[in-house]
Motif scaffolding. Sequence first.
Motif, PDB file in Angstrom:
ATOM      1  N   ALA A 142      15.707  23.974 -12.390  1.00 57.49           N
ATOM      2  CA  ALA A 142      14.286  24.087 -12.032  1.00 57.49           C
ATOM      3  C   ALA A 142      13.586  22.741 -12.205  1.00 57.49           C
ATOM      4  N   CYS A 143      13.888  22.034 -13.280  1.00 55.33           N
ATOM      5  CA  CYS A 143      13.273  20.721 -13.516  1.00 55.33           C
ATOM      6  C   CYS A 143      13.652  19.725 -12.431  1.00 55.33           C
ATOM      7  N   LEU A 144      14.940  19.727 -12.058  1.00 56.09           N
ATOM      8  CA  LEU A 144      15.384  18.835 -10.983  1.00 56.09           C
ATOM      9  C   LEU A 144      14.686  19.170  -9.670  1.00 56.09           C
ATOM     10  N   SER A 145      14.511  20.460  -9.405  1.00 53.58           N
ATOM     11  CA  SER A 145      13.830  20.885  -8.179  1.00 53.58           C
ATOM     12  C   SER A 145      12.369  20.441  -8.186  1.00 53.58           C
ATOM     13  N   PHE A 146      11.707  20.577  -9.332  1.00 55.21           N
ATOM     14  CA  PHE A 146      10.304  20.162  -9.451  1.00 55.21           C
ATOM     15  C   PHE A 146      10.160  18.658  -9.205  1.00 55.21           C
TER      16      PHE A 146
ATOM     17  N   ALA B  95       8.310  16.621  -6.195  1.00 52.21           N
ATOM     18  CA  ALA B  95       7.277  15.599  -6.418  1.00 52.21           C
ATOM     19  C   ALA B  95       7.583  14.331  -5.634  1.00 52.21           C
ATOM     20  N   TYR B  96       8.855  13.931  -5.598  1.00 52.52           N
ATOM     21  CA  TYR B  96       9.250  12.725  -4.866  1.00 52.52           C
ATOM     22  C   TYR B  96       9.064  12.931  -3.354  1.00 52.52           C
ATOM     23  N   ILE B  97       9.450  14.083  -2.860  1.00 54.06           N
ATOM     24  CA  ILE B  97       9.321  14.354  -1.417  1.00 54.06           C
ATOM     25  C   ILE B  97       7.854  14.420  -1.010  1.00 54.06           C
TER      26      ILE B  97
ATOM     27  N   PHE C 167       0.830  -1.202   0.000  1.00 51.37           N
ATOM     28  CA  PHE C 167       0.000   0.000   0.000  1.00 51.37           C
ATOM     29  C   PHE C 167       0.869   1.259   0.000  1.00 51.37           C
ATOM     30  N   PHE C 168       1.936   1.253   0.803  1.00 50.53           N
ATOM     31  CA  PHE C 168       2.840   2.405   0.868  1.00 50.53           C
ATOM     32  C   PHE C 168       3.493   2.666  -0.486  1.00 50.53           C
ATOM     33  N   LEU C 169       4.040   1.617  -1.104  1.00 47.93           N
ATOM     34  CA  LEU C 169       4.736   1.786  -2.377  1.00 47.93           C
ATOM     35  C   LEU C 169       3.790   2.237  -3.480  1.00 47.93           C
ATOM     36  N   PHE C 170       2.590   1.637  -3.513  1.00 46.20           N
ATOM     37  CA  PHE C 170       1.636   2.044  -4.533  1.00 46.20           C
ATOM     38  C   PHE C 170       1.220   3.500  -4.350  1.00 46.20           C
ATOM     39  N   THR C 171       0.962   3.901  -3.093  1.00 49.37           N
ATOM     40  CA  THR C 171       0.583   5.293  -2.821  1.00 49.37           C
ATOM     41  C   THR C 171       1.732   6.239  -3.143  1.00 49.37           C
ATOM     42  N   PHE C 172       2.946   5.839  -2.831  1.00 49.24           N
ATOM     43  CA  PHE C 172       4.139   6.652  -3.103  1.00 49.24           C
ATOM     44  C   PHE C 172       4.294   6.897  -4.600  1.00 49.24           C
ATOM     45  N   PHE C 173       4.305   5.825  -5.384  1.00 48.24           N
ATOM     46  CA  PHE C 173       4.503   5.967  -6.829  1.00 48.24           C
ATOM     47  C   PHE C 173       3.299   6.632  -7.493  1.00 48.24           C
ATOM     48  N   GLY C 174       2.084   6.292  -7.034  1.00 48.29           N
ATOM     49  CA  GLY C 174       0.892   6.893  -7.608  1.00 48.29           C
ATOM     50  C   GLY C 174       0.811   8.388  -7.342  1.00 48.29           C
ATOM     51  N   SER C 175       1.200   8.821  -6.125  1.00 48.71           N
ATOM     52  CA  SER C 175       1.194  10.245  -5.793  1.00 48.71           C
ATOM     53  C   SER C 175       2.195  11.015  -6.648  1.00 48.71           C
TER      54      SER C 175
END
Length: 310
Positions: free
Chosen positions: A139-143, A147-149, A101-109
């Motif tokens: 800027a792209c790397l920051s975006f 998103a990952y955080i 559930f955590f991994l799916f929510t992480f990647f889906g978010s």
Amino acid sequence: MAEKNLTIVNKFLLIAFTECPEWGLLLFLLFLFIYLITLLGNWGMIILIRVDHQLHIPMYFLLSHLSFMDICYSSVTVPQMLAVLLEHGAVLSVTRCAAQFFLFTFFGSIDCYLLALMADRYVAVCQPLLYVTIMTQRACLSFVAGAYIAGLFSALVRTVSAFTLSFCGTNEIDFIFCDLPPLLKLTCGDSYTQELVIIVFAIFVIPACMVMILVSYLFIIVAIMKIPSAGGRAKTFSTCASHLTAVSLFFGTLIFMYLRDNSNQSSEKDRVVSVFYTTVIPMLNPLIYSLRNKEVKEALRKVLSRARLS
């Protein structure tokens, strides 16, 4: 309360599609084929963007991360679904279910945030002269890092909230993986606080990203309408068609699954929708972005030409 309802659940039994065992092998082969196409298409898109210098622009940088997320969250669910079909059911511990559930929510978010960020077409259409200045590599790397955080934070909160609930009664999940709607049907006791947190974060991720996309496209439409020629308007809007198609498919299924009352919903309908957004959409995304995109088709043509010559 019946005695069975007092039984605390410490493992879950996934039983999706097991009511028709005669279809098990056919569904297994179908979903395996779709999964292999998903891996081939998305890894192919990542490699193509990597090797072709003409695709080293912000939109394709974000697209490469979107393809990677499609690989990841499809890989979290599809192998589990294949195991359920092959073995006519699968037993998962609560810990393993929470991890899935955590991994799916992480990647889906992250997928949601990346699709919102890919509305960078707004800058390209509305402020074309400033596009290179605004959408720099930094800027792209920051975006993407943001998103990952944000995806990690969202997944942590939702997972902790979901798995501090009490599960009792039946341990059967008529679903293809450990997802929120079927889990909430197994809860007992007072779960108001946890469910409120889950709903708040669902509202934060899905509608917030959609609002960002809608506002971006509102400005894009206004800018397109100012173009004098019909041909120019059509050409400009065509650059956004792939993104609009991917957004409509992905967010449409997410809204159906997560922004509604699941208490009286059909498990069969939920399974079909879940298969669509975990299995079919990750397969379709590379096709959507390649078949409707001249730059990608040209890059693929050059790569295939070099391969034949070598």
